[in-house]
Design a protein around this motif. Structure first.
Motif, mmCIF file in Angstrom:
data_model
loop_
_atom_site.group_PDB
_atom_site.id
_atom_site.type_symbol
_atom_site.label_atom_id
_atom_site.label_comp_id
_atom_site.label_asym_id
_atom_site.label_seq_id
_atom_site.Cartn_x
_atom_site.Cartn_y
_atom_site.Cartn_z
ATOM 1 N N UNK A 81 -72.750 -17.664 54.031
ATOM 2 C CA UNK A 81 -72.202 -18.992 53.784
ATOM 3 C C UNK A 81 -70.774 -19.107 54.304
ATOM 4 N N UNK A 82 -70.555 -20.150 55.120
ATOM 5 C CA UNK A 82 -69.220 -20.511 55.588
ATOM 6 C C UNK A 82 -68.830 -21.763 54.818
ATOM 7 N N UNK A 83 -67.627 -21.791 54.270
ATOM 8 C CA UNK A 83 -67.135 -22.948 53.525
ATOM 9 C C UNK A 83 -65.815 -23.387 54.155
ATOM 10 N N UNK A 84 -65.243 -24.473 53.676
ATOM 11 C CA UNK A 84 -63.974 -24.938 54.215
ATOM 12 C C UNK A 84 -63.067 -25.391 53.086
ATOM 13 N N UNK A 85 -61.762 -25.299 53.335
ATOM 14 C CA UNK A 85 -60.793 -25.764 52.354
ATOM 15 C C UNK A 85 -60.887 -27.278 52.238
ATOM 16 N N UNK A 86 -60.873 -27.777 51.013
ATOM 17 C CA UNK A 86 -60.971 -29.218 50.787
ATOM 18 C C UNK A 86 -59.611 -29.905 50.885
ATOM 19 N N UNK A 87 -58.517 -29.152 50.689
ATOM 20 C CA UNK A 87 -57.190 -29.774 50.605
ATOM 21 C C UNK A 87 -56.316 -29.571 51.840
ATOM 22 N N UNK A 88 -56.888 -28.997 52.936
ATOM 23 C CA UNK A 88 -56.062 -28.741 54.116
ATOM 24 C C UNK A 88 -56.916 -28.678 55.372
ATOM 25 N N UNK A 89 -56.263 -28.961 56.493
ATOM 26 C CA UNK A 89 -56.893 -28.840 57.812
ATOM 27 C C UNK A 89 -55.864 -28.253 58.772
ATOM 28 N N UNK A 90 -56.353 -27.726 59.899
ATOM 29 C CA UNK A 90 -55.455 -27.270 60.947
ATOM 30 C C UNK A 90 -54.744 -28.478 61.540
ATOM 31 N N UNK A 91 -53.495 -28.333 61.909
ATOM 32 C CA UNK A 91 -52.747 -29.416 62.545
ATOM 33 C C UNK A 91 -53.256 -29.660 63.965
ATOM 34 N N UNK A 92 -53.845 -28.633 64.567
ATOM 35 C CA UNK A 92 -54.511 -28.767 65.860
ATOM 36 C C UNK A 92 -55.777 -27.927 65.808
ATOM 37 N N UNK A 93 -56.729 -28.251 66.661
ATOM 38 C CA UNK A 93 -57.995 -27.509 66.643
ATOM 39 C C UNK A 93 -57.691 -26.013 66.776
ATOM 40 N N UNK A 94 -58.461 -25.197 66.089
ATOM 41 C CA UNK A 94 -58.181 -23.763 66.034
ATOM 42 C C UNK A 94 -58.068 -23.113 67.417
ATOM 43 N N UNK A 95 -58.956 -23.368 68.383
ATOM 44 C CA UNK A 95 -58.791 -22.710 69.690
ATOM 45 C C UNK A 95 -57.467 -23.064 70.377
ATOM 46 N N UNK A 96 -57.023 -24.300 70.248
ATOM 47 C CA UNK A 96 -55.748 -24.704 70.853
ATOM 48 C C UNK A 96 -54.584 -23.999 70.163
ATOM 49 N N UNK A 97 -54.631 -23.900 68.846
ATOM 50 C CA UNK A 97 -53.575 -23.218 68.105
ATOM 51 C C UNK A 97 -53.509 -21.733 68.425
ATOM 52 N N UNK A 98 -54.673 -21.092 68.518
ATOM 53 C CA UNK A 98 -54.714 -19.659 68.840
ATOM 54 C C UNK A 98 -54.204 -19.430 70.266
ATOM 55 N N UNK A 99 -54.626 -20.276 71.196
ATOM 56 C CA UNK A 99 -54.189 -20.131 72.589
ATOM 57 C C UNK A 99 -52.669 -20.249 72.691
#
Length: 169
Positions: A57-75
Motif C-alpha cells: 500500500x502506497x498512501x499520501x500525506x493529506x496536509x501537504x504536497x510538493x511545491x514542484x513535481x517530485x522529478x523536477x525537484x530531485x533533478x
C-alpha cells in the motif's frame, strides 16, 4: 450557511521543497555537468507526497504536497548538489542520468532511495561511470511530518550526488 462553516476548519496545504531557499545555499560557479530529468515511477511523478504504508500500500500525506513535481525537484537538487560537490573535472561535458525505482518513507521510519545512475560524455557519447545505489536515511522523527520527510528526502538526494561525484568526478 452551514456548508460554509464546515469548510473553514480545514488548514491550508503545506508546500514542501526538497532544497532550502537559494539565499541559504552557497553560491558556486556551475559545473559543465548536466543532470538529465530524473526518471521516477509513474506513481511518484506528481505533487503528492507519497509514502509506503505497508508492503502493498502506497498512501499520501493529506496536509501537504510538493511545491514542484517530485522529478523536477530531485533533478534541480541533484544538479545543485553535484555542482557544489565537484572539486575537479568541473568542465567536463558530462550528462548524469538517474532512474529512481524507489523513493519514499517506509513503514520502518526510514526513507529509501533506490536508483541506477549513469554518467555519459556528451561529446563522445561514451559511458564514463555507472552504478546502482540504495540509500537509507532515518526520518528525524518517526512521525511522518512534511518537514521531516522533505529534509530526509533531501539528504538522500545529496548522498546520491556525493556517490556519483566520488565515482565519476
Amino acid at each position: 450557511m452551514a456548508g460554509i462553516a464546515g469548510c473553514s476548519g480545514a488548514p491550508p496545504l503545506k508546500q514542501v521543497l526538497l532544497a532550502p531557499p537559494q539565499a541559504s545555499q552557497v553560491a558556486r560557479q556551475g559545473a559543465n555537468w548536466q543532470v538529465a530529468r530524473v526518471k521516477v515511477p509513474d506513481y511518484l511523478d506528481s505533487y503528492h507526497i507519497r509514502y509506503r504504508a505497508s508492503d502493498f500500500v502506497i498512501d499520501e500525506l493529506a496536509d501537504a504536497k510538493w511545491a514542484q513535481r517530485l522529478p523536477a525537484g530531485v533533478t534541480a537538487l541533484l544538479q545543485s548538489a553535484i555542482d557544489s560537490s565537484l572539486k575537479q573535472n568541473r568542465h567536463r561535458p558530462y550528462t548524469v542520468h538517474v532512474d529512481i525505482s524507489t523513493f519514499a518513507p517506509q513503514p520502518s521510519g526510514k526513507v529509501v532511495l533506490s536508483a541506477h545512475w549513469r554518467v555519459t560524455n556528451r561529446q563522445s557519447h561514451e559511458t564514463v561511470a555507472q552504478n546502482a545505489a540504495v540509500i537509507n536515511k532515518p526520518l528525524a522523527v518517526k512521525k511522518r511530518s512534511p518537514e521531516a520527510i522533505g529534509r530526509t528526502m533531501s539528504q538522500a538526494v545529496r548522498t546520491l550526488a556525493q556517490r556519483i561525484v566520488s565515482t565519476a568526478g
